[in-house]
Scaffold this motif. Structure first.
Motif, mmCIF file in Angstrom:
data_model
loop_
_atom_site.group_PDB
_atom_site.id
_atom_site.type_symbol
_atom_site.label_atom_id
_atom_site.label_comp_id
_atom_site.label_asym_id
_atom_site.label_seq_id
_atom_site.Cartn_x
_atom_site.Cartn_y
_atom_site.Cartn_z
ATOM 1 N N LEU A 19 13.342 -20.988 42.898
ATOM 2 C CA LEU A 19 13.042 -21.075 44.334
ATOM 3 C C LEU A 19 12.895 -22.525 44.770
ATOM 4 C CD1 LEU A 19 10.553 -18.162 44.960
ATOM 5 C CD2 LEU A 19 12.920 -18.379 45.696
ATOM 6 N N THR A 20 12.182 -23.288 43.964
ATOM 7 C CA THR A 20 11.968 -24.694 44.324
ATOM 8 C C THR A 20 13.301 -25.421 44.401
ATOM 9 O OG1 THR A 20 9.922 -24.551 43.102
ATOM 10 C CG2 THR A 20 10.646 -26.728 43.743
ATOM 11 N N ALA A 21 14.147 -25.144 43.432
ATOM 12 C CA ALA A 21 15.439 -25.819 43.433
ATOM 13 C C ALA A 21 16.246 -25.454 44.659
ATOM 14 C CB ALA A 21 16.214 -25.467 42.166
ATOM 15 N N ALA A 22 15.983 -24.260 45.192
ATOM 16 C CA ALA A 22 16.779 -23.787 46.314
ATOM 17 C C ALA A 22 16.313 -24.350 47.654
ATOM 18 C CB ALA A 22 16.763 -22.272 46.359
ATOM 19 N N VAL A 23 15.161 -24.989 47.653
ATOM 20 C CA VAL A 23 14.678 -25.540 48.921
ATOM 21 C C VAL A 23 15.608 -26.672 49.354
ATOM 22 C CG1 VAL A 23 12.776 -26.785 49.985
ATOM 23 C CG2 VAL A 23 12.309 -24.963 48.373
ATOM 24 N N PRO A 24 16.008 -26.694 50.613
ATOM 25 C CA PRO A 24 16.911 -27.772 51.032
ATOM 26 C C PRO A 24 16.251 -29.138 50.918
ATOM 27 C CG PRO A 24 16.341 -26.312 52.866
ATOM 28 C CD PRO A 24 15.733 -25.723 51.669
ATOM 29 N N ALA A 25 17.100 -30.137 50.699
ATOM 30 C CA ALA A 25 16.589 -31.469 50.407
ATOM 31 C C ALA A 25 15.731 -32.015 51.533
ATOM 32 C CB ALA A 25 17.760 -32.421 50.132
ATOM 33 N N ALA A 26 16.020 -31.614 52.747
ATOM 34 C CA ALA A 26 15.279 -32.158 53.877
ATOM 35 C C ALA A 26 13.826 -31.696 53.877
ATOM 36 C CB ALA A 26 15.953 -31.741 55.175
ATOM 37 N N ARG A 27 13.582 -30.533 53.262
ATOM 38 C CA ARG A 27 12.218 -29.988 53.275
ATOM 39 C C ARG A 27 11.521 -30.271 51.962
ATOM 40 N NH1 ARG A 27 12.029 -25.307 56.475
ATOM 41 N NH2 ARG A 27 9.794 -25.600 56.159
ATOM 42 N N ARG A 28 11.576 -31.512 51.501
ATOM 43 C CA ARG A 28 11.106 -31.738 50.139
ATOM 44 C C ARG A 28 9.609 -31.536 50.001
ATOM 45 N NH1 ARG A 28 11.632 -37.031 51.765
ATOM 46 N NH2 ARG A 28 13.864 -36.931 51.534
ATOM 47 N N THR A 29 8.868 -31.788 51.058
ATOM 48 C CA THR A 29 7.426 -31.560 50.957
ATOM 49 C C THR A 29 7.131 -30.088 50.704
ATOM 50 O OG1 THR A 29 7.305 -33.255 52.612
ATOM 51 C CG2 THR A 29 5.266 -32.178 52.039
ATOM 52 N N ALA A 30 7.905 -29.238 51.352
ATOM 53 C CA ALA A 30 7.727 -27.802 51.117
ATOM 54 C C ALA A 30 7.990 -27.476 49.663
ATOM 55 C CB ALA A 30 8.678 -27.012 52.025
ATOM 56 N N ALA A 31 8.994 -28.131 49.089
ATOM 57 C CA ALA A 31 9.298 -27.874 47.675
ATOM 58 C C ALA A 31 8.115 -28.252 46.797
ATOM 59 C CB ALA A 31 10.536 -28.674 47.263
ATOM 60 N N LYS A 32 7.492 -29.378 47.131
ATOM 61 C CA LYS A 32 6.350 -29.809 46.331
ATOM 62 C C LYS A 32 5.220 -28.789 46.394
ATOM 63 C CE LYS A 32 7.251 -34.689 47.191
ATOM 64 N NZ LYS A 32 6.781 -35.875 47.904
ATOM 65 N N TRP A 33 4.932 -28.362 47.626
ATOM 66 C CA TRP A 33 3.838 -27.392 47.774
ATOM 67 C C TRP A 33 4.165 -26.098 47.067
ATOM 68 C CZ3 TRP A 33 -0.912 -28.422 48.781
ATOM 69 C CH2 TRP A 33 -1.231 -29.570 49.511
ATOM 70 N N LEU A 34 5.416 -25.693 47.178
ATOM 71 C CA LEU A 34 5.824 -24.457 46.512
ATOM 72 C C LEU A 34 5.594 -24.573 45.007
ATOM 73 C CD1 LEU A 34 7.145 -21.699 46.693
ATOM 74 C CD2 LEU A 34 9.350 -22.807 46.403
ATOM 75 N N ALA A 35 6.048 -25.706 44.463
ATOM 76 C CA ALA A 35 5.891 -25.894 43.015
ATOM 77 C C ALA A 35 4.423 -25.877 42.629
ATOM 78 C CB ALA A 35 6.532 -27.218 42.596
ATOM 79 N N LEU A 36 3.604 -26.538 43.451
ATOM 80 C CA LEU A 36 2.177 -26.592 43.137
ATOM 81 C C LEU A 36 1.566 -25.188 43.167
ATOM 82 C CD1 LEU A 36 -0.186 -28.412 42.513
ATOM 83 C CD2 LEU A 36 -0.617 -28.590 44.945
ATOM 84 N N LEU A 37 1.959 -24.441 44.195
ATOM 85 C CA LEU A 37 1.405 -23.082 44.303
ATOM 86 C C LEU A 37 1.838 -22.223 43.130
ATOM 87 C CD1 LEU A 37 1.659 -22.385 48.113
ATOM 88 C CD2 LEU A 37 -0.376 -22.746 46.720
ATOM 89 N N VAL A 38 3.097 -22.353 42.768
ATOM 90 C CA VAL A 38 3.586 -21.558 41.640
ATOM 91 C C VAL A 38 2.818 -21.922 40.375
ATOM 92 C CG1 VAL A 38 5.545 -21.203 40.126
ATOM 93 C CG2 VAL A 38 5.866 -21.175 42.585
ATOM 94 N N SER A 39 2.603 -23.245 40.175
ATOM 95 C CA SER A 39 1.894 -23.636 38.949
ATOM 96 C C SER A 39 0.457 -23.130 38.980
ATOM 97 C CB SER A 39 1.938 -25.149 38.768
ATOM 98 O OG SER A 39 1.193 -25.760 39.788
ATOM 99 N N LEU A 40 -0.129 -23.094 40.169
ATOM 100 C CA LEU A 40 -1.493 -22.557 40.254
ATOM 101 C C LEU A 40 -1.501 -21.062 39.974
ATOM 102 C CD1 LEU A 40 -2.888 -24.583 43.265
ATOM 103 C CD2 LEU A 40 -3.533 -24.760 40.866
#
Lengths: 526, 630, 99, 276
Positions: A19-40
């Motif tokens: 999912l994180t990889a699929a986030v478009p490059a422009a929304r990189r902050t969203a990718a970070k939050w997603l990754a953090l949430l997944v790791s939590l």
């Protein structure tokens, strides 16, 4: 079939990675939050595993088993013992901090827009590594383990080679060349190890007829599976070589300083605190579990190598000019302790080694991540470029010192417990080895304090005068790690409760008993 | 009552945690909090002391078990405390002197912007030191042992911006670590021998273990003691440790932490009693250090370093006494306590002098200060009289007993040790008189500070003088109090006690002690009282110059360990890069080279490829034919 | 005479043709050598056919001829177009198959 | 042992004689194919070898194949070769000098080894049975009939596929060699108009060799200053790079040669006069 909890612990980060990889490059902050949430979320699942695991129960719990490749008897077989539970907890605990610490590490470069840095890819790769590492701690099928053991090299390769440390003394081209050198070296070393292991895995199948750890171990224990002495030794060596590369054991260690030096600090933590643990974990589970006789046969040589690792790694750490390479050599020294503890084959040694894996992960993470914060501020990894940081950034210096003190195993911080157990356990069986290993604690003090002195104390250097202290995000990384270090340093019981039964099982695998005290009637006196 | 023991450690620990994590909010009030919590510890200690006095001599030990620290099969390390008379003595000394020094520091560190942190470190030290003496097993003792090491590291290096301070702190920690190695090995041997390392069972079953094992344990404990108590050969860090703020030197490097080695040996009395070889080594180490420290103390012009040499020497006395066995244990502790009073007082006095003299430490630049700092002069003078063993003051009682016990060791050893202790007493009198004369008497040899301001010697504020006065009272009275209140009986249940049979009568020894003291004082007066003191130190004899350089021990360390170690690490780095890595890189290069050559076969000419195909076909046919032939 | 001699002759011709492929640079001559090799094979097939007394060998030879014809047609077309592009019929000049 | 049985192991002595004579011719032709410098000679040698092979087919009872060999191979395929040789021309590549290092040695070694292996293989094979084609040819009433029966029954699919292959090859050859003309070819008038418009070479291009005492088409004509002009050579030769070198030196050499012959002729004349 019960609820597939173990699969879920790996599936969640794996899915998160996609999912994180699929986030478009422009929304990189969203990718970070997603990754953090997944790791939590993974952390929560790991906590559930930790709680659901009953220390007094079966050896392998929460088991799952499905046929995978029927023709070769390969199964998707999962199960955790206490050691696995502890390491899963470690992994799940560290990843959120790794992600948080690397929050800006993969941001696009302002200066050179030509280089493409897929921010979301960085986080996706981290999650991928997490998934693979967790699954490898759970796999009780040798083949499944092998596949994961090798597969995790791929994301690691890209993490090292693709997202290097921007603080580099050389030019950009030079940095890129060294980075790719480090990444290729990492890959080649581990691939060679893996290749030899593959031969051993196939050999094991030829001998045993299946890949199931539990079945083979059981068959070996009750005598239905006889192995010729030489066969067992060769298979053992094949497995051990791969794990010794990964761990890493002297003289197979030289990839680690390069990899840790060139990777960003969070990735370096990922290498040494998480991925390398698979090597030591596998020594306990596969080397001792499958080849007890050969393990005993190889013990003297391995202990010598471990001792060399301890002293040699520490001495080299003293001689380093680069902060991250210093931590890398310190880790080599610590891995020497872990391997020493495993092969001392005493309860204390193995409990200590298991605790050491966890504690080393946390302490190195604390030290390395703070070092990373420092390096990212000044843009240099050379110790000589710092001085007097304590004056301008006291909190940073303080946390750095605590990380360093944990690395040198100060009592009250978690690594002390494990290091002392390893030493005691080793001494009980091999007194000389125990004493030699003890010199490691002096050398550890030397390299940690020299590092601290040169970077943090003394007159404030001009270049560091404007250095900001730790920010909120960075504090959020460091403070919990330090809290865990202190908690486990004074109250390691939650961990030992889980680990002890597993160690008893391993001890019975290798049919070893602790040496008894020479003065037997102490208990009566007590 | 027992449940209060944990609070002894807990109160200062809480202080340390609050002060270090509290942030700038506590800058204004932090020092009061720190002092208060140290005082709380002292008050609890007093309460427990009163409780203990109320019980019979055999029933005085108290235990408190909190929880199991490291539960591993066959290996139980508890967080548990044991408070007996020996620990009690230390608890009172640590928390009492500690509190006084907290108070002193309020004044001394008033202008330091990092005062809050200083108090945090002090509290941390007090907590760790109390943990050390309260532990009921060696591993927990080790916890405290390293804890005080950490606190010492932090406090020596408190002024981190000074490279010398940072270096001294590092040196102290690392040298201590060498000693710690000894302690951990000792614990390992205990564990493999006894299966436990709790004081009770270990000490109770020393009779079961072999002589060799006990000697090994004893020597390893001695190594630990050498590190912590700055005994030869691990003494080199103490002089440098004077880089720390003076209250730190007083508390840690004079009164308490450096005496932990003595505590360790006395605590392990049963082990040493059963291992005479180890005891002999202990006395030798004590005797050597005693002289070593004294000689170094004679040559130093830095007031704190002179006092540090003195500390080393006095702890040498204690270690020597501890090595004498049951005839010496009690006196070792007694001297330890009196020394805690007068040496802390002397250091605080030195700090007060420095405070008034723009932080000048060179005694050659003092002189005639007695008029400007009357309180300091009097308290320092009392401490001085105490340490040289002026009859009636505390040092007299404790040192005299040690000298007596040294003679009582018997045989040639006894004579040698006795002579050494007497010689030490003479040198002590000499160098302390030298310090006294150079600082408070003679003409002014003051120099302006680097900014050109002339010094304005003045008496220190109340917060500093009151602790000095209290400590001076202790220096005067403690000896006599112990002598007459029955210190020996107090400690005997823990350490055991035996009357030595001295070849000399007690009166002879006392007379001799006083005589050598007078000789020492006289010599110093002739040299420093009658003649003006040169501001620039004369070149001096070979011995003086060597003594100024700590009898070349540092140079030796530097040449062997620092330079040698640097060479080793450098060459290892080189080896790692060229040899270990080189083998791998060489293999890679070889493969690469081979590939490079093989690549040339791929020259792009279809005909060359055709040749290889053709050759391959030929080989296949050959193989087929061969297979058929077989 | 034993008809096996035909086979020896075929082998000899085949080897000569192969050597020609390897040493000649003119693509057309190379093709001729290939044809020589194919013909050698055909001779062998025909001889086998006679030896075993059945016609299958001849059928194979026949198909070989057809394939050879097709190959020559395409091959020569390639040579022509290569020649157009590079003004050379040397096989060595078309040596782009390397790094 | 009957005569028929014996026939199974040997052939008539006539055939033996034929084999040895024609076999030698075939080998010589093959060798000539690979050793002749000129592609044309190679092609002719190969054609000779093929005809010999056709005779051998006939001798082996493969009458159909023998004829096909002559008609299709020697007649059609070899003609195709010759045609291409003429089309492509004689190039420098015809030199037999080896340019790739070690190629000749490797080729010789491989060839020799391969030959030895083949011979050894045949020699080792137990080829003792020798049936002859008499029965097989007779079964369907003749060799051609027999082949036809096999092709249209047992091998009918292969036959069909080879048909497709041939078609594909023909189309392929066309595609490869055919160049699409995307515009109408310009007429001579248009070309001359274009020349005038461009202003270059309004008159026809100069003829080759005219001013340089040579009239071969591949020799460039000389400009007034003595340098050769490539324009004088036809485009095809120019593109192939087949212009004979007529540099200044060559002309000087030529001059010197002419002068020497002139002198010699003159001397001769003098001698003549003297004798006279």
């Amino acid at each position: 079939m019960s609820f597939p909890l173990l699969t879920l612990t790996a599936a969640v980060p794996a899915a998160g990675a996609i999912l994180t990889a699929a986030v478009p490059a422009a929304r990189r902050t969203a990718a970070k939050w997603l990754a953090l949430l997944v790791s939590l979320a993974t952390l929560v699942l790991a906590a559930v595993v930790f709680v659901r695991f009953e220390p007094g129960g079966e050896r392998y719990q929460l088991t799952e088993s499905h046929a995978w490749i029927k023709d070769f008897g390969v199964r998707y077989e999962l199960g955790v013992d206490g050691i696995g539970v502890a390491l899963i907890a470690l992994t799940a605990l560290l990843i959120p901090f790794v992600i948080l610490a690397g929050w800006h590490d993969a941001d696009p470069l302002e200066t050179k827009s030509s280089r493409w840095r897929p921010t979301q890819g960085f986080f996706a790769l981290i999650l991928m590594v997490e998934a693979m590492v967790i699954l490898s701690f759970e796999a009780t099928d040798v083949f499944l383990f092998y596949v994961l053991f090798e597969a995790m090299l791929i994301p690691m390769y890209f993490l090292i080679g693709g997202f290097g440390d921007r603080a580099h003394s050389g030019s950009d081209e030079n940095a890129a060349a060294q980075r790719s050198y480090a990444a290729v070296k990492f890959l080649l070393y581990n691939l060679v190890g893996g290749l030899i292991m593959l031969a051993a895995v196939i050999g094991l199948y030829v001998v045993a007829g299946n890949f199931s750890l539990t079945e083979i171990a059981e068959a070996r224990a009750n005598g239905t599976l006889e192995m010729a002495t030489n066969t067992e030794r060769l298979l053992f060596l094949g497995f051990f070589f791969a794990f010794a590369v990964k761990a890493p054991l002297w003289p197979l260690h030289t990839w680690l300083p390069n990899a840790m030096g060139e990777a960003t600090a969070p990735v370096a933590v990922l290498i040494t605190a998480v991925v390398d643990k698979v090597g030591t974990f596998a020594m306990l589970r596969f080397c001792l579990g499958l080849f007890p006789e050969a393990s005993k046969w190889a013990t003297p040589a391995i202990i010598v190598l471990a001792l060399i690792s301890i002293v040699y790694g520490a001495l080299l750490a003293v001689g380093q000019r680069d902060i991250k390479r210093l931590v890398a050599y310190a880790s080599i020294s610590h891995f020497g302790f872990i391997i020493l503890g495993i092969f001392a084959m005493t309860t204390q040694g193995q409990s200590g080694a298991t605790l050491y894996m966890v504690n080393h992960g946390i302490s190195t993470a604390a030290l390395m991540l703070v070092a990373g914060f420092l390096i990212s501020r000044r843009g240099s990894r050379l110790i000589a470029d710092y001085g007097g940081v304590q004056k301008v950034a006291p909190v940073l210096a303080g946390t750095f010192l605590i990380g360093g003190l944990a690395t040198l195993s100060l009592p009250g911080l978690a690594p002390f417990v494990s290091e002392f157990l390893v030493l005691v356990g080793t001494y009980a069986r091999y007194p000389v080895a125990g004493i030699i290993a003890t010199t490691g604690i002096v050398l550890a003090a030397l390299y940690v304090l020299v590092l601290y002195q040169r970077t943090m104390t003394g007159p404030v250097k001009e270049e560091v005068r404007e250095l900001p202290d730790l920010r909120v995000r960075e504090l959020a990384v460091v403070v919990p790690l330090i809290a865990v270090l202190i908690f486990l340093g004074v109250f390691p019981k939650p961990l030992t409760d889980v680990v002890n039964p597993a160690v008893q099982h391993t001890m019975s695998d290798v049919q070893q008993k602790d040496p008894q005290p020479t003065v037997p009637n102490v208990e009566a006196a007590q | 009552m027992e449940n209060l023991i944990a609070l002894l450690v807990g109160a200062p620990l809480l202080g340390a945690a609050v002060l270090l994590c509290g942030g700038r909010r506590l800058d204004k009030s932090g020092h009061w909090l720190g002092t208060l919590l140290a005082a709380v510890s002292f008050v609890i200690g007093l309460a427990l002391f009163a409780d203990m006095l109320g019980r019979s001599a055999d029933d005085r030990a108290m235990y408190q078990r909190l929880y199991t620290w490291i539960p591993v099969e066959g290996f139980q390390a508890d967080i548990a405390f044991q408070l007996d008379q020996l620990s009690m003595t230390f608890v009172l000394l640590i928390s009492g002197v500690g509190t006084l020094i907290h108070v002193y520091s309020i004044g001394y560190m008033e202008h330091d912007e990092r005062r809050r942190r200083f108090f945090g470190y002090l509290n941390l030290f007090v907590a760790a030191m109390l943990l050390l003496v309260l532990a009921d097993n060696y591993l927990l003792l080790y916890f405290g042992w390293e804890g005080v090491g950490l606190a010492s590291y932090l406090l020596i290096g408190f002024w981190q911006h000074k490279p010398s301070a940072a270096t001294a702190a590092k040196k102290a920690f690392i040298v201590n670590r060498v000693g710690d190695m000894g302690l951990s090995i000792a614990i390992m041997i205990m564990f493999t021998t006894f299966g436990t390392f709790t004081f009770g069972p270990v000490l109770a079953s020393t009779g079961e273990a072999s002589q060799g094992t006990l000697t090994a344990i004893g020597l390893m404990l001695l190594l630990a003691a050498c590190g912590k108590s700055a005994q030869v050969p691990l003494q080199s860090w103490l002089g440098d440790a004077m880089e720390g703020p003076t209250p730190v030197s007083a508390l840690i490097h004079a009164a308490t932490m450096v005496t932990a080695g003595v505590y360790l040996i006395v605590r392990s009395a049963d082990i040493f009693n059963a291992a005479p070889d180890a005891q002999l080594v202990v006395t030798i180490v004590g005797a050597v250090t005693l002289l070593f420290g004294a000689i170094v103390g004679c040559a130093k012009d830095d007031i704190k370093k002179a006092l540090a040499g003195s500390t080393m020497s006095q702890i040498g006395y204690m270690i020597l006494a501890a090595g004498l066995g049951p005839i010496g244990y009690v006196f070792a502790i007694m001297h330890l306590v009196t020394h805690g009073f007068f040496k802390a007082g002397l250091f605080l006095g030195a700090g007060s002098v420095m405070h008034g003299m723009n932080d000048e430490v060179d005694m050659r630049k003092y002189g005639g200060l007695r008029k400007y700092m009357p309180v300091t002069f009097v308290t320092f003078g009392l401490g001085y009289l105490a340490i040289i063993g002026f009859p009636g003051l505390s040092g007299f009682f404790s040192k005299d007993k040690i000298i007596e016990a040294a003679f009582a060791k018997g045989g040639t050893e006894g004579w040698i040790l006795g002579a050494v202790t007497l010689l030490g007493a003479a040198i002590t009198a000499y160098y302390m008189t030298r310090v006294m004369l150079m600082t408070f008497f003679g003409e002014k040899r003051w120099e302006n500070d680097p900014d050109g301001n002339p010094p304005h010697p003045h008496e220190s504020p109340k917060s500093m003088t009151i602790p000095m006065i209290l400590l001076a009272v202790g220096s005067v009275a403690a000896g006599a109090y112990f002598e007459f209140a029955g210190f020996v009986e107090w400690l005997e249940p823990v350490t055991g006690f035996a009357h030595g049979h001295s070849p000399l009568s007690a009166a002879t020894v006392t007379a001799a002690t006083v005589a050598v003291m007078v000789i020492g004082v006289g010599l110093a007066y002739l040299q420093y009282g009658r003649r003006p003191v040169p501001v620039v130190a004369p070149r001096g004899s070979l011995l003086t110059r060597a003594a100024r350089r700590d009898l070349l021990q540092d140079d030796f360390n530097h040449a062997v360990f620092v330079t040698g170690g640097t060479h080793v690490t450098r060459s290892l780095v080189y080896v790692d890069h060229t040899l270990v890595d080189g083998v791998v890189n060489g293999t890679a290069a070889a493969v690469g080279g081979l590939s490079g050559r093989l690549r040339k076969l791929q020259n792009g000419y279809a005909r060359t490829y055709a040749v290889s195909m053709f050759g391959g076909t030929a080989v296949l046919i050959a193989a087929t034919l061969l297979m058929r032939a077989v | 005479m034993n008809p096996v001699n035909y086979l020896y002759l075929a082998a000899l011709l085949f080897t000569i043709g192969a050597a020609g492929v390897l040493i000649r640079r003119n693509a057309i001559v190379v093709f001729m050598c290939v044809e020589l090799m194919l013909n050698a094979c055909n001779l062998a097939f025909v001889t086998f056919s006679r030896m075993h007394g059945n016609l299958d060998g001849q059928i194979i030879a026949f198909f070989t001829m057809v394939v050879a014809a097709a190959e020559v047609v395409v091959g020569l077309a390639i040579i022509v177009s290569v020649f157009r592009a590079r003004h050379s019929a040397s096989v060595d000049d078309a040596s782009l198959m390397k790094l | 042992m009957s005569a028929t049985h014996l026939a199974a192991y040997t052939t008539s002595s006539g055939e033996a004689f034929q084999f040895w004579v024609l076999g030698t011719v075939a080998v010589v032709g093959a060798l000539a194919t690979i050793l002749m410098k000129k592609a044309m000679h190679s092609a002719l040698s190969l054609a000779g070898t093929m005809i010999v092979l056709a005779v051998f087919y006939l001798a082996n009872g493969a009458y159909f194949l023998g004829i096909v060999q002559i008609v299709v191979y020697t007649g059609a395929i070899m003609m195709l070769f010759l045609f291409i040789v003429m089309l492509v021309g004689v190039t420098a590549a015809d030199s037999l000098k080896e340019t790739i290092k070690g190629q000749r040695w490797w080729a010789a070694a491989c060839g020799l080894g391969f030959g030895i292996l083949l011979v050894a293989g045949i020699g080792q094979a137990s080829l003792t049975e020798f049936t002859g084609l008499g029965a097989a040819n007779a079964a369907y009433g003749g060799n051609v009939e027999g082949l036809a029966a096999l092709i249209f029954t047992k091998y009918v699919f292969a036959f069909e596929i080879t048909g497709a292959l041939l078609i594909t090859a023909a189309v392929g050859a066309m595609v490869l060699t055919h160049r699409e003309r995307t515009e109408r070819a310009r007429t001579q008038r248009e070309l001359s108009e274009q020349r005038v418009r461009q202003g270059t070479h309004v008159p026809p291009l100069p003829a080759p060799g005219v001013y340089a005492r040579h009239n071969a088409v591949d020799v460039a004509g000389l400009l007034p200053d003595g340098s050769p002009s490539e324009l004088t050579v036809m485009q095809t030769l120019r593109k192939r790079g087949q212009i004979r070198d007529v540099s200044g030196e060559a002309i000087a050499d030529l001059k010197a040669l002419e002068q020497r012959s002139e002198e010699r002729l003159g001397r001769d004349r003098d001698e003549e006069e003297a004798t006279r």
